[in-house]
Design a protein around this motif. Structure first.
Motif, PDB file in Angstrom:
ATOM      1  N   PRO A  26      46.224 116.789  -0.967  1.00 41.86           N
ATOM      2  CA  PRO A  26      46.471 117.451   0.320  1.00 41.86           C
ATOM      3  C   PRO A  26      45.966 118.892   0.295  1.00 41.86           C
ATOM      4  O   PRO A  26      46.104 119.592  -0.711  1.00 41.86           O
ATOM      5  CB  PRO A  26      47.993 117.394   0.458  1.00 41.86           C
ATOM      6  N   MET A  27      45.380 119.338   1.399  1.00 37.10           N
ATOM      7  CA  MET A  27      44.833 120.689   1.468  1.00 37.10           C
ATOM      8  C   MET A  27      45.889 121.746   1.155  1.00 37.10           C
ATOM      9  O   MET A  27      45.583 122.773   0.541  1.00 37.10           O
ATOM     10  CB  MET A  27      44.228 120.932   2.852  1.00 37.10           C
ATOM     11  N   LYS A  28      47.134 121.493   1.543  1.00 39.01           N
ATOM     12  CA  LYS A  28      48.202 122.460   1.302  1.00 39.01           C
ATOM     13  C   LYS A  28      48.462 122.672  -0.192  1.00 39.01           C
ATOM     14  O   LYS A  28      49.073 123.681  -0.581  1.00 39.01           O
ATOM     15  CB  LYS A  28      49.488 122.009   1.998  1.00 39.01           C
ATOM     16  N   CYS A  29      47.981 121.756  -1.030  1.00 38.16           N
ATOM     17  CA  CYS A  29      48.182 121.858  -2.480  1.00 38.16           C
ATOM     18  C   CYS A  29      46.952 122.404  -3.203  1.00 38.16           C
ATOM     19  O   CYS A  29      46.904 122.393  -4.437  1.00 38.16           O
ATOM     20  CB  CYS A  29      48.533 120.487  -3.061  1.00 38.16           C
ATOM     21  N   LEU A  30      45.947 122.873  -2.455  1.00 40.13           N
ATOM     22  CA  LEU A  30      44.688 123.291  -3.074  1.00 40.13           C
ATOM     23  C   LEU A  30      44.859 124.396  -4.114  1.00 40.13           C
ATOM     24  O   LEU A  30      44.297 124.284  -5.210  1.00 40.13           O
ATOM     25  CB  LEU A  30      43.697 123.710  -1.986  1.00 40.13           C
ATOM     26  N   PRO A  31      45.594 125.498  -3.861  1.00 44.42           N
ATOM     27  CA  PRO A  31      45.715 126.537  -4.892  1.00 44.42           C
ATOM     28  C   PRO A  31      46.292 126.003  -6.201  1.00 44.42           C
ATOM     29  O   PRO A  31      45.761 126.280  -7.283  1.00 44.42           O
ATOM     30  CB  PRO A  31      46.656 127.562  -4.242  1.00 44.42           C
ATOM     31  N   GLN A  32      47.357 125.216  -6.088  1.00 46.89           N
ATOM     32  CA  GLN A  32      47.994 124.640  -7.275  1.00 46.89           C
ATOM     33  C   GLN A  32      47.044 123.669  -7.982  1.00 46.89           C
ATOM     34  O   GLN A  32      46.966 123.634  -9.219  1.00 46.89           O
ATOM     35  CB  GLN A  32      49.277 123.913  -6.851  1.00 46.89           C
ATOM     36  N   ALA A  33      46.298 122.900  -7.193  1.00 46.24           N
ATOM     37  CA  ALA A  33      45.370 121.926  -7.764  1.00 46.24           C
ATOM     38  C   ALA A  33      44.247 122.620  -8.544  1.00 46.24           C
ATOM     39  O   ALA A  33      43.891 122.196  -9.651  1.00 46.24           O
ATOM     40  CB  ALA A  33      44.777 121.051  -6.664  1.00 46.24           C
ATOM     41  N   LEU A  34      43.684 123.684  -7.994  1.00 40.44           N
ATOM     42  CA  LEU A  34      42.595 124.389  -8.674  1.00 40.44           C
ATOM     43  C   LEU A  34      43.084 125.038  -9.964  1.00 40.44           C
ATOM     44  O   LEU A  34      42.360 125.061 -10.977  1.00 40.44           O
ATOM     45  CB  LEU A  34      41.981 125.429  -7.743  1.00 40.44           C
ATOM     46  N   GLN A  35      44.293 125.555  -9.962  1.00 42.56           N
ATOM     47  CA  GLN A  35      44.846 126.125 -11.189  1.00 42.56           C
ATOM     48  C   GLN A  35      45.066 125.043 -12.240  1.00 42.56           C
ATOM     49  O   GLN A  35      44.833 125.261 -13.426  1.00 42.56           O
ATOM     50  CB  GLN A  35      46.158 126.854 -10.873  1.00 42.56           C
ATOM     51  N   THR A  36      45.490 123.853 -11.789  1.00 37.52           N
ATOM     52  CA  THR A  36      45.689 122.730 -12.716  1.00 37.52           C
ATOM     53  C   THR A  36      44.357 122.278 -13.305  1.00 37.52           C
ATOM     54  O   THR A  36      44.254 122.038 -14.523  1.00 37.52           O
ATOM     55  CB  THR A  36      46.382 121.561 -11.987  1.00 37.52           C
ATOM     56  N   ILE A  53      39.936 132.382  -1.317  1.00 38.47           N
ATOM     57  CA  ILE A  53      39.091 131.174  -1.308  1.00 38.47           C
ATOM     58  C   ILE A  53      39.806 130.035  -0.593  1.00 38.47           C
ATOM     59  O   ILE A  53      39.249 129.385   0.300  1.00 38.47           O
ATOM     60  CB  ILE A  53      38.725 130.766  -2.755  1.00 38.47           C
ATOM     61  N   CYS A  54      41.053 129.776  -0.976  1.00 34.57           N
ATOM     62  CA  CYS A  54      41.806 128.661  -0.381  1.00 34.57           C
ATOM     63  C   CYS A  54      42.061 128.894   1.098  1.00 34.57           C
ATOM     64  O   CYS A  54      41.984 127.953   1.903  1.00 34.57           O
ATOM     65  CB  CYS A  54      43.120 128.466  -1.139  1.00 34.57           C
ATOM     66  N   ASP A  55      42.367 130.139   1.457  1.00 36.60           N
ATOM     67  CA  ASP A  55      42.625 130.462   2.859  1.00 36.60           C
ATOM     68  C   ASP A  55      41.370 130.275   3.708  1.00 36.60           C
ATOM     69  O   ASP A  55      41.412 129.635   4.772  1.00 36.60           O
ATOM     70  CB  ASP A  55      43.127 131.904   2.962  1.00 36.60           C
ATOM     71  N   LYS A  56      40.245 130.791   3.238  1.00 35.44           N
ATOM     72  CA  LYS A  56      38.985 130.671   3.978  1.00 35.44           C
ATOM     73  C   LYS A  56      38.560 129.207   4.103  1.00 35.44           C
ATOM     74  O   LYS A  56      38.167 128.748   5.185  1.00 35.44           O
ATOM     75  CB  LYS A  56      37.895 131.472   3.264  1.00 35.44           C
ATOM     76  N   PHE A  57      38.654 128.471   3.004  1.00 37.51           N
ATOM     77  CA  PHE A  57      38.231 127.070   3.002  1.00 37.51           C
ATOM     78  C   PHE A  57      39.100 126.243   3.951  1.00 37.51           C
ATOM     79  O   PHE A  57      38.594 125.391   4.695  1.00 37.51           O
ATOM     80  CB  PHE A  57      38.302 126.508   1.579  1.00 37.51           C
ATOM     81  N   THR A  58      40.403 126.493   3.943  1.00 39.18           N
ATOM     82  CA  THR A  58      41.315 125.757   4.822  1.00 39.18           C
ATOM     83  C   THR A  58      41.019 126.047   6.285  1.00 39.18           C
ATOM     84  O   THR A  58      40.959 125.126   7.118  1.00 39.18           O
ATOM     85  CB  THR A  58      42.777 126.121   4.493  1.00 39.18           C
ATOM     86  N   ARG A  59      40.823 127.312   6.616  1.00 36.99           N
ATOM     87  CA  ARG A  59      40.552 127.681   8.010  1.00 36.99           C
ATOM     88  C   ARG A  59      39.253 127.060   8.516  1.00 36.99           C
ATOM     89  O   ARG A  59      39.199 126.533   9.637  1.00 36.99           O
ATOM     90  CB  ARG A  59      40.499 129.214   8.138  1.00 36.99           C
ATOM     91  N   ASP A  84      53.771 109.845   8.471  1.00 39.61           N
ATOM     92  CA  ASP A  84      53.211 108.990   9.517  1.00 39.61           C
ATOM     93  C   ASP A  84      52.108 109.676  10.308  1.00 39.61           C
ATOM     94  O   ASP A  84      51.612 109.124  11.285  1.00 39.61           O
ATOM     95  CB  ASP A  84      54.316 108.550  10.483  1.00 39.61           C
ATOM     96  N   GLU A  85      51.732 110.884   9.912  1.00 40.50           N
ATOM     97  CA  GLU A  85      50.737 111.639  10.669  1.00 40.50           C
ATOM     98  C   GLU A  85      49.469 111.854   9.859  1.00 40.50           C
ATOM     99  O   GLU A  85      49.493 111.907   8.617  1.00 40.50           O
ATOM    100  CB  GLU A  85      51.321 112.994  11.094  1.00 40.50           C
ATOM    101  N   THR A  86      48.353 111.995  10.566  1.00 39.63           N
ATOM    102  CA  THR A  86      47.079 112.332   9.938  1.00 39.63           C
ATOM    103  C   THR A  86      47.223 113.659   9.195  1.00 39.63           C
ATOM    104  O   THR A  86      47.872 114.588   9.662  1.00 39.63           O
ATOM    105  CB  THR A  86      45.992 112.445  11.022  1.00 39.63           C
ATOM    106  N   GLU A  87      46.593 113.750   8.018  1.00 41.50           N
ATOM    107  CA  GLU A  87      46.735 114.962   7.210  1.00 41.50           C
ATOM    108  C   GLU A  87      45.375 115.395   6.659  1.00 41.50           C
ATOM    109  O   GLU A  87      44.512 114.557   6.375  1.00 41.50           O
ATOM    110  CB  GLU A  87      47.714 114.726   6.057  1.00 41.50           C
ATOM    111  N   LEU A  88      45.190 116.703   6.517  1.00 40.29           N
ATOM    112  CA  LEU A  88      43.963 117.258   5.965  1.00 40.29           C
ATOM    113  C   LEU A  88      44.045 117.258   4.446  1.00 40.29           C
ATOM    114  O   LEU A  88      44.989 117.807   3.865  1.00 40.29           O
ATOM    115  CB  LEU A  88      43.735 118.674   6.492  1.00 40.29           C
ATOM    116  N   TYR A  89      43.067 116.634   3.806  1.00 40.53           N
ATOM    117  CA  TYR A  89      42.973 116.553   2.339  1.00 40.53           C
ATOM    118  C   TYR A  89      41.701 117.260   1.881  1.00 40.53           C
ATOM    119  O   TYR A  89      40.861 117.656   2.691  1.00 40.53           O
ATOM    120  CB  TYR A  89      42.925 115.099   1.889  1.00 40.53           C
TER     121      TYR A  89
END
Length: 516
Positions: A390-400, A251-257, A429-434
């Motif tokens: 942050p999108m990179k934290c999505l798996p951990q966030a959903l478990q929380t 789920i997280c991989d598909k959603f991120t892509r 300092d860079e744009t980030e995907l959330y």
């Protein structure tokens, strides 16, 4: 004559039942009765009035002339407050129950109320690709007008009753935010009346500090009186793909892509359990396959989240063509999935065909008739939260989310967060995907206790440099709040513009620890 007599008898019996049981009992235990008999018809009348009014005002082109007069009146009210000694803080005079936030604004009773009657679309400039609007213009008004002339907002938040002012002073998001950012990022200018009664216009190049400090400030830097917002050409339909995905990692991989693919105009996910979701991607189009047209906004259609769930249950992918305005307001009829707790049979085909044209009840009227007992019950046994991580934290966030509150469905909406000054920006300092993780409903975790569970969730969000939407109940103390949000520019401007004696600090306005 007989139908009238029957109706009168039914009304009399209903009033007797309320008298015997008590109004509070009915509002708490049989709320659907009150909502169906009173709030739905009243909501319909409200909608008709505001739609007709907006159409007439725009056609007569009277809004710009009246706008200048109304802004001068706001300036006059602020100067009178100042002449009278600035004894209390100021706030807008709009009743607290009219806002979409479930929070009760008790400060309205103690602060100086400045009346701001600004609810019109002022101008649509298709050459500059800008719409200029007043702060109380709703998303329903915007879509009704813009889509009729072939334009739209790049980010058009979901619910009809959300106002431009609320989306700027708070925030707003939609499934196009992975391309365009939050609602504030499509705004090109704000016009405000400041604490001294002066008028100021701010843009990224003119009064830029104020321009970047206004979003998320909740009306604590000045009164918004107009905004200029980007518009883009619209197409008639959204070509919408549905893909069920199983397993948290998948789920997280598909959603991120999909969120990283800018050729997708829209990306959204509905999570029905920790390892079951439907990921939806859409592109605007004028060409359709007639057999796959689905006008999901029609009153008799199934609620959108239930329709999406069918793809999950049947283990099949899908492709549909949805009229653009229907897509924008796909969750409106069921208020995402909140209406199922208010009208349990609301998605029943019989109810939809007979009464669906009146749905949904206005959130403001639901708040107005809620009562203190029901409000406390909702506060302790109901969650309405949007956490941005942050999108990179999505798996951990959903478990929380799963372990702390266990609320499903969960709404997933990606957005790009630019590195700009203000209360909310990425850590680097860079744009980030959330991603916005929206949890709305009754927690199913054992021994749920609102304050402790939400503080635990807020702690996690701070730890990953995430943010909590400020329309929701916030349990952080002051130090924790300013750990989450960057207050450096905000506090400097409050001092510079004389806001400290004119408006409460944003923390004092929205956090439960400050309000109770």
């Amino acid at each position: 004559m007989e139908p009238a007599v029957s109706l009168a008898v039914c009304a009399l019996l209903f009033l007797l039942w309320i008298r015997v049981k008590g109004l509070e009992f009915v509002l708490i235990h049989q709320r659907w009765v009150f909502v169906c008999l009173f709030l739905l018809p009243l909501s319909l009348i409200f909608d008709i009035y505001y739609y007709v009014r907006a159409w007439v005002v725009f056609k007569l082109s009277s809004a710009p002339r009246l706008h200048e007069q109304r802004v001068r009146d706001i300036q006059k009210q602020v100067r009178e407050w100042k002449e009278q000694g600035s004894k209390t803080f100021m706030c807008t005079g709009r009743p607290g129950w009219l806002t979409v936030s479930l929070r009760v604004g008790k400060y309205k009773k103690t602060h100086k109320n400045i009346m701001i009657n600004l609810m019109d679309i002022l101008e649509v400039d298709t050459k500059k690709q800008i719409v200029r609007v007043e702060p109380l213009v709703t998303m329903g008004q915007v879509t009704a007008l813009l889509t009729s002339i072939g334009w739209t907002l790049p980010v058009l938040p979901e619910l009809d009753d959300l106002t431009v002012g609320g989306l700027i002073m708070g925030t707003g998001i939609e499934s196009s935010s992975h391309k365009y950012g939050l609602f504030q990022h499509i705004c090109t200018a704000y016009e405000l009346v400041l604490a001294d009664g002066s008028f100021v216009r701010c843009t990224p190049s003119e009064n830029s500090d104020l321009f970047y400090a206004v979003p998320w400030s909740c009306g604590t830097l000045g009164f918004l009186v107009a905004a200029e917002i980007r518009i883009i050409p619209a197409k008639k339909y959204v070509k919408l793909r549905f893909e069920p995905v199983y397993g948290l990692e998948a789920i997280c991989d598909k959603f991120t892509r999909e969120s990283q693919r800018l050729e997708n105009h829209f990306v959204e996910g509905l999570l029905y359990s920790l390892d079951e979701a439907v990921i939806m991607t859409g592109v605007m189009t004028d060409d359709i396959e007639p057999s796959k047209l689905n006008s999901i906004g029609n009153y008799y259609k199934p609620w959108f989240f239930k329709h999406v769930e069918n793809y999950l249950k049947t283990h099949r992918e899908g492709l549909e063509y949805v009229p653009l305005r229907h897509y924008y307001h796909r969750h409106t009829r069921s208020i995402f999935w909140e209406l199922q707790d208010i009208i349990p049979f609301g998605n029943n085909p019989i109810f939809r065909y007979l009464f669906g044209w009146m749905v949904p009840p206005k959130i403001s009227l639901l708040k107005l008739t809620q009562g203190e007992t029901l409000r406390k019950l909702y506060e302790q046994h109901h969650v309405v939260q949007d956490m941005l991580v942050p999108m990179k934290c999505l798996p951990q966030a959903l478990q929380t989310f799963h372990s702390d509150i266990h609320v499903y469905p969960i709404w997933l909406c990606p957005f790009i967060l630019p590195s700009q000054p203000g209360l909310v920006h990425p850590k680097g300092d860079e744009t980030e995907l959330y991603v916005d993780i929206g949890a709305y409903g009754e927690p199913r975790v054992k021994h749920f206790e609102a304050r402790s569970c939400m503080r635990q969730l807020e702690k996690f969000v701070r730890s990953v440099h995430g943010f909590q939407m400020l329309y929701a109940d916030c349990y952080m103390d002051r130090e924790e709040f300013w750990e989450m949000f960057d207050g450096s520019l905000y506090h400097r401007l409050r001092k510079q513009l004389g806001c400290q004696d004119a408006f409460p600090e944003v923390y004092d306005k929205i956090c439960k620890a400050a309000r109770h």
